[in-house]
Write an enzyme that holds these catalytic residues in place. Structure first.
Site, PDB file in Angstrom:
ATOM      1  N   CYS A 196       0.580  -1.829  -5.533  1.00  0.00           N
ATOM      2  CA  CYS A 196       1.752  -1.408  -4.814  1.00  0.00           C
ATOM      3  C   CYS A 196       1.892  -1.979  -3.390  1.00  0.00           C
ATOM      4  O   CYS A 196       0.984  -1.500  -2.750  1.00  0.00           O
ATOM      5  CB  CYS A 196       2.003   0.083  -5.041  1.00  0.00           C
ATOM      6  SG  CYS A 196       3.488   0.767  -4.276  1.00  0.00           S
TER       7      CYS A 196
ATOM      8  N   CYS B 253       2.255   1.505  -1.067  1.00  0.00           N
ATOM      9  CA  CYS B 253       1.323   2.512  -0.944  1.00  0.00           C
ATOM     10  C   CYS B 253      -0.210   1.865  -1.124  1.00  0.00           C
ATOM     11  O   CYS B 253      -1.323   2.743  -0.965  1.00  0.00           O
ATOM     12  CB  CYS B 253       1.371   3.670  -1.638  1.00  0.00           C
ATOM     13  SG  CYS B 253       1.211   3.671  -3.543  1.00  0.00           S
TER      14      CYS B 253
ATOM     15  N   CYS C  97       6.101   3.319  -8.984  1.00  0.00           N
ATOM     16  CA  CYS C  97       4.839   3.785  -8.609  1.00  0.00           C
ATOM     17  C   CYS C  97       4.839   5.125  -8.660  1.00  0.00           C
ATOM     18  O   CYS C  97       5.662   5.724  -7.826  1.00  0.00           O
ATOM     19  CB  CYS C  97       4.579   3.065  -7.119  1.00  0.00           C
ATOM     20  SG  CYS C  97       2.782   3.680  -6.648  1.00  0.00           S
TER      21      CYS C  97
ATOM     22  N   CYS D 245       4.331   6.766  -4.715  1.00  0.00           N
ATOM     23  CA  CYS D 245       5.181   6.497  -3.696  1.00  0.00           C
ATOM     24  C   CYS D 245       6.741   6.504  -4.076  1.00  0.00           C
ATOM     25  O   CYS D 245       7.727   6.598  -3.258  1.00  0.00           O
ATOM     26  CB  CYS D 245       4.999   5.438  -2.732  1.00  0.00           C
ATOM     27  SG  CYS D 245       5.167   3.986  -3.276  1.00  0.00           S
TER      28      CYS D 245
ATOM     29  N   CYS E  28       8.151  -5.621 -16.807  1.00  0.00           N
ATOM     30  CA  CYS E  28       8.841  -6.830 -16.130  1.00  0.00           C
ATOM     31  C   CYS E  28       8.776  -6.484 -14.645  1.00  0.00           C
ATOM     32  O   CYS E  28       9.687  -5.452 -14.214  1.00  0.00           O
ATOM     33  CB  CYS E  28      10.351  -6.845 -16.692  1.00  0.00           C
ATOM     34  SG  CYS E  28      11.028  -8.486 -16.060  1.00  0.00           S
TER      35      CYS E  28
END
Length: 143
Positions: free
Chosen positions: A55, A58, A104, A107, A128
């Site tokens: 991510c 984070c 995510c 976060c 995707c």
């Protein structure tokens, strides 16, 4: 998405000013406002190197390169996340469509969407994901 910034489901704290300093405008719009980068323009669309996709907000490890495949859709595609705990899924009814949004789980950053048209010999799923929501960490080459 910006209304979810303080959602207690996402333990990673986010400060808007810090995010605007640290992220590119595209990364910010994708992760914080559920924007979509144009197809076939993302940095990781055609990446085939071995490694882990994290991510961009984070740093949580999200996808392994072994789960990445070429779907032809214009965005990086994966048939599964690195584990079932790193992704949060939410129904998305925007743009006149019904889709499943992928975020995510640490976060709340918008990553992309998941569809049920992935490789049937794997999971049947296609995550995707916007390249702008990811950072790639290549595995060191063995000598």
């Amino acid at each position: 998405m910006s209304g979810d910034r303080d959602d207690p489901r996402y333990p990673y704290p986010k400060d808007d000013a810090e995010l605007r300093r640290r992220l590119t405008p595209m990364q910010y719009e994708v992760t914080q406002h559920a924007a979509t980068e144009p197809p076939f323009t993302g940095e990781y669309t055609d990446t085939e190197d071995a490694g882990i996709y994290h991510c961009v907000v984070c740093g949580t490890a999200l996808f392994e390169s072994g789960a990445k495949y070429h779907s032809g859709c214009g965005w990086p595609s994966y048939f599964k996340p690195i584990d079932g705990e790193v992704i949060d899924e939410k129904m998305d009814y925007t743009h006149g469509m019904t889709r499943v949004e992928v975020r995510c789980n640490q976060c709340g950053a918008h990553l992309g969407h998941v569809f049920e048209d992935g490789p049937r010999d794997k999971t049947g799923l296609r995550y995707c994901i916007n390249s702008a929501a990811l950072n790639f960490e290549a595995k060191p080459e063995r000598k």
